[in-house]
Design a protein around this motif. Structure first.
Motif, PDB file in Angstrom:
ATOM      1  N   ALA A 263       0.829  -1.211   0.000  1.00 54.10           N
ATOM      2  CA  ALA A 263       0.000   0.000   0.000  1.00 54.10           C
ATOM      3  C   ALA A 263       0.861   1.258   0.000  1.00 54.10           C
ATOM      4  O   ALA A 263       0.547   2.251   0.664  1.00 54.10           O
ATOM      5  CB  ALA A 263      -0.954  -0.006   1.190  1.00 54.10           C
ATOM      6  N   GLY A 264       1.959   1.224  -0.745  1.00 52.13           N
ATOM      7  CA  GLY A 264       2.808   2.400  -0.907  1.00 52.13           C
ATOM      8  C   GLY A 264       3.849   2.613   0.171  1.00 52.13           C
ATOM      9  O   GLY A 264       4.649   3.549   0.075  1.00 52.13           O
ATOM     10  N   ARG A 265       3.887   1.756   1.182  1.00 49.21           N
ATOM     11  CA  ARG A 265       4.873   1.904   2.257  1.00 49.21           C
ATOM     12  C   ARG A 265       6.112   1.084   1.900  1.00 49.21           C
ATOM     13  O   ARG A 265       6.247  -0.069   2.290  1.00 49.21           O
ATOM     14  CB  ARG A 265       4.276   1.445   3.594  1.00 49.21           C
ATOM     15  CG  ARG A 265       3.159   2.362   4.091  1.00 49.21           C
ATOM     16  CD  ARG A 265       2.475   1.801   5.339  1.00 49.21           C
ATOM     17  NE  ARG A 265       3.442   1.459   6.385  1.00 49.21           N
ATOM     18  CZ  ARG A 265       3.996   2.335   7.221  1.00 49.21           C
ATOM     19  NH1 ARG A 265       3.698   3.631   7.123  1.00 49.21           N
ATOM     20  NH2 ARG A 265       4.847   1.943   8.129  1.00 49.21           N
ATOM     21  N   ARG A 266       7.030   1.706   1.161  1.00 45.87           N
ATOM     22  CA  ARG A 266       8.153   0.931   0.624  1.00 45.87           C
ATOM     23  C   ARG A 266       9.232   1.851   0.076  1.00 45.87           C
ATOM     24  O   ARG A 266       9.059   3.058  -0.048  1.00 45.87           O
ATOM     25  CB  ARG A 266       7.656   0.025  -0.490  1.00 45.87           C
ATOM     26  CG  ARG A 266       6.720   0.683  -1.536  1.00 45.87           C
ATOM     27  CD  ARG A 266       7.413   1.496  -2.564  1.00 45.87           C
ATOM     28  NE  ARG A 266       6.564   2.167  -3.507  1.00 45.87           N
ATOM     29  CZ  ARG A 266       6.993   2.986  -4.441  1.00 45.87           C
ATOM     30  NH1 ARG A 266       8.292   3.233  -4.560  1.00 45.87           N
ATOM     31  NH2 ARG A 266       6.167   3.599  -5.268  1.00 45.87           N
ATOM     32  N   GLY A 267      10.350   1.219  -0.288  1.00 45.06           N
ATOM     33  CA  GLY A 267      11.406   1.912  -1.002  1.00 45.06           C
ATOM     34  C   GLY A 267      11.352   1.571  -2.477  1.00 45.06           C
ATOM     35  O   GLY A 267      10.329   1.087  -2.976  1.00 45.06           O
ATOM     36  N   ASN A 268      12.442   1.806  -3.183  1.00 47.84           N
ATOM     37  CA  ASN A 268      12.543   1.508  -4.614  1.00 47.84           C
ATOM     38  C   ASN A 268      13.770   0.656  -4.897  1.00 47.84           C
ATOM     39  O   ASN A 268      14.830   0.864  -4.294  1.00 47.84           O
ATOM     40  CB  ASN A 268      12.700   2.793  -5.435  1.00 47.84           C
ATOM     41  CG  ASN A 268      11.372   3.480  -5.694  1.00 47.84           C
ATOM     42  OD1 ASN A 268      10.310   2.914  -5.492  1.00 47.84           O
ATOM     43  ND2 ASN A 268      11.435   4.721  -6.136  1.00 47.84           N
ATOM     44  N   MET A 269      13.626  -0.270  -5.842  1.00 44.53           N
ATOM     45  CA  MET A 269      14.785  -0.909  -6.441  1.00 44.53           C
ATOM     46  C   MET A 269      15.263  -0.040  -7.594  1.00 44.53           C
ATOM     47  O   MET A 269      14.557   0.864  -8.034  1.00 44.53           O
ATOM     48  CB  MET A 269      14.447  -2.289  -7.020  1.00 44.53           C
ATOM     49  CG  MET A 269      14.121  -3.363  -6.020  1.00 44.53           C
ATOM     50  SD  MET A 269      12.362  -3.489  -5.693  1.00 44.53           S
ATOM     51  CE  MET A 269      11.677  -3.901  -7.292  1.00 44.53           C
ATOM     52  N   ALA A 270      16.461  -0.327  -8.097  1.00 42.45           N
ATOM     53  CA  ALA A 270      16.950   0.318  -9.303  1.00 42.45           C
ATOM     54  C   ALA A 270      17.200  -0.726 -10.371  1.00 42.45           C
ATOM     55  O   ALA A 270      17.834  -1.750 -10.132  1.00 42.45           O
ATOM     56  CB  ALA A 270      18.242   1.088  -9.026  1.00 42.45           C
ATOM     57  N   GLY A 271      16.667  -0.463 -11.566  1.00 42.39           N
ATOM     58  CA  GLY A 271      17.090  -1.202 -12.738  1.00 42.39           C
ATOM     59  C   GLY A 271      18.345  -0.554 -13.275  1.00 42.39           C
ATOM     60  O   GLY A 271      18.515   0.663 -13.165  1.00 42.39           O
ATOM     61  N   PHE A 272      19.243  -1.335 -13.864  1.00 37.22           N
ATOM     62  CA  PHE A 272      20.519  -0.789 -14.328  1.00 37.22           C
ATOM     63  C   PHE A 272      20.955  -1.503 -15.592  1.00 37.22           C
ATOM     64  O   PHE A 272      20.624  -2.658 -15.838  1.00 37.22           O
ATOM     65  CB  PHE A 272      21.612  -0.940 -13.257  1.00 37.22           C
ATOM     66  CG  PHE A 272      21.787  -2.355 -12.768  1.00 37.22           C
ATOM     67  CD1 PHE A 272      22.550  -3.268 -13.476  1.00 37.22           C
ATOM     68  CD2 PHE A 272      21.169  -2.779 -11.594  1.00 37.22           C
ATOM     69  CE1 PHE A 272      22.695  -4.589 -13.037  1.00 37.22           C
ATOM     70  CE2 PHE A 272      21.309  -4.085 -11.145  1.00 37.22           C
ATOM     71  CZ  PHE A 272      22.071  -4.988 -11.868  1.00 37.22           C
ATOM     72  N   ILE A 273      21.728  -0.785 -16.414  1.00 41.90           N
ATOM     73  CA  ILE A 273      22.401  -1.391 -17.539  1.00 41.90           C
ATOM     74  C   ILE A 273      23.712  -0.624 -17.743  1.00 41.90           C
ATOM     75  O   ILE A 273      23.741   0.601 -17.663  1.00 41.90           O
ATOM     76  CB  ILE A 273      21.538  -1.403 -18.807  1.00 41.90           C
ATOM     77  CG1 ILE A 273      22.222  -2.214 -19.924  1.00 41.90           C
ATOM     78  CG2 ILE A 273      21.170  -0.006 -19.274  1.00 41.90           C
ATOM     79  CD1 ILE A 273      21.287  -2.588 -21.070  1.00 41.90           C
ATOM     80  N   VAL A 274      24.800  -1.378 -17.939  1.00 43.36           N
ATOM     81  CA  VAL A 274      26.145  -0.820 -18.075  1.00 43.36           C
ATOM     82  C   VAL A 274      26.859  -1.539 -19.201  1.00 43.36           C
ATOM     83  O   VAL A 274      26.790  -2.777 -19.305  1.00 43.36           O
ATOM     84  CB  VAL A 274      26.975  -0.985 -16.783  1.00 43.36           C
ATOM     85  CG1 VAL A 274      28.323  -0.265 -16.902  1.00 43.36           C
ATOM     86  CG2 VAL A 274      26.200  -0.532 -15.553  1.00 43.36           C
ATOM     87  N   LYS A 275      27.579  -0.786 -20.042  1.00 40.80           N
ATOM     88  CA  LYS A 275      28.439  -1.374 -21.076  1.00 40.80           C
ATOM     89  C   LYS A 275      29.883  -1.249 -20.626  1.00 40.80           C
ATOM     90  O   LYS A 275      30.349  -0.146 -20.331  1.00 40.80           O
ATOM     91  CB  LYS A 275      28.227  -0.675 -22.422  1.00 40.80           C
ATOM     92  CG  LYS A 275      29.024  -1.298 -23.564  1.00 40.80           C
ATOM     93  CD  LYS A 275      28.739  -0.612 -24.893  1.00 40.80           C
ATOM     94  CE  LYS A 275      29.331   0.763 -24.954  1.00 40.80           C
ATOM     95  NZ  LYS A 275      29.368   1.312 -26.338  1.00 40.80           N
ATOM     96  N   HIS A 276      30.588  -2.365 -20.559  1.00 38.39           N
ATOM     97  CA  HIS A 276      31.981  -2.356 -20.096  1.00 38.39           C
ATOM     98  C   HIS A 276      32.946  -2.480 -21.278  1.00 38.39           C
ATOM     99  O   HIS A 276      32.573  -2.952 -22.340  1.00 38.39           O
ATOM    100  CB  HIS A 276      32.222  -3.509 -19.129  1.00 38.39           C
ATOM    101  CG  HIS A 276      31.381  -3.431 -17.894  1.00 38.39           C
ATOM    102  ND1 HIS A 276      31.591  -2.525 -16.889  1.00 38.39           N
ATOM    103  CD2 HIS A 276      30.277  -4.165 -17.523  1.00 38.39           C
ATOM    104  CE1 HIS A 276      30.694  -2.694 -15.936  1.00 38.39           C
ATOM    105  NE2 HIS A 276      29.898  -3.671 -16.299  1.00 38.39           N
TER     106      HIS A 276
END
Length: 276
Positions: A263-276
């Motif tokens: 019910a909105g009581r939360r944090g966030n994850m992060a999606g990521f993409i990196v080129k090495h």
């Protein structure tokens, strides 16, 4: 330590455990999502909250980003995070924008997608049920990420990202690899009937599919990952170049933040993409 597979992703253990697509993009591109573990946030944000506007202690969020930079083997100033507002706006990340962003200038407001050909540069977007979309053109050396909630999916941010890769970098859709990360599944994503109608009005071919199903007289269930997969195909991404995590944030809310489950009581994850 052995990596554990969850559906179409692998869990990479470490101080900051990461879910990554190991088979989708090859050895020179790392793409995936953080989990709830590995950070210093407490309470409803425990522990790897990467949402800067959720009410968490800013110092804790900053430390979480420092840990993520280390886990991704990039410098913190080369992590790019837009101010998402459920748009279909996608921006090119070049060295000039990267420098402005690192200097704290507000250059990515109302942006929900990023594309770049830079190396050692992490493109980030944040999530807690919405759909992460990942893109890699190995021919042109271009990567991208897009945040697709129901508004972004309705506006087809997937197509907007692919169009920018084609127009700016000369990508060919048949060369692009695309992936769909952890998101809320259709079984738990009830919306008002009007929203389902809006999708069918814009995309009539959805009418006779199972991607939008009735759920009582006033509601329906939306398959946001499935609709984005359809967007990929419509844009010319080959079926064998589309990858899916198969992970539902609601079902795995012990490991992933879910807006609806809490019910909105939360944090966030992060999606990521990196080129090495």
């Amino acid at each position: 330590m052995k990596r554990r597979k969850i559906s179409g992703m692998q869990t990479v253990p470490g101080a900051v455990p990461l879910l990554v697509f190991e088979q989708a993009f090859g050895e020179h591109v790392t793409a995936g999502m953080t989990t709830r573990a590995g950070g210093v946030s407490t309470g409803i944000y425990e522990s790897m909250n990467l949402g800067r506007n959720r009410g968490d202690d800013p110092a804790a969020v900053a430390e979480n980003y420092r840990r993520l930079a280390h886990a991704l083997a990039v410098r913190p100033e080369r992590m790019v995070l837009p101010e998402q507002t459920h748009t279909a706006t996608v921006r090119i990340v070049d060295e000039a924008l990267l420098a402005a962003h690192a200097a704290g200038r507000n250059v990515l407001r109302d942006v929900d997608g990023l594309v770049t050909d830079l190396t050692e540069t992490a493109l980030l977007t944040t999530y807690a049920d919405c759909v992460p979309l990942y893109f890699n053109d190995p021919v042109r050396g271009v990567i991208g990420i897009a945040h697709a909630g129901r508004e972004g999916t309705l506006k087809n941010i997937a197509a907007a990202t692919i169009r920018l890769m084609v127009s700016y970098y000369g990508s060919c859709p048949a060369d692009i690899r695309a992936a769909i990360g952890p998101a809320i599944s259709q079984a738990y994503y009830q919306v008002e009937r009007q929203m389902g109608t809006a999708f069918i009005d814009r995309y009539p071919d959805l009418r006779d599919t199972e991607l939008i199903t009735a759920d009582g007289p006033a509601h329906c269930l939306l398959d946001l990952p499935g609709i984005n997969r359809r967007h990929f195909s419509t844009c010319g991404i080959l079926p064998e170049h589309i990858f899916e995590s198969g992970i539902c944030t609601w079902t795995h809310s012990n490991r992933l933040f879910s807006h609806r489950r809490t019910a909105g009581r939360r944090g966030n994850m992060a999606g990521f993409i990196v080129k090495h």
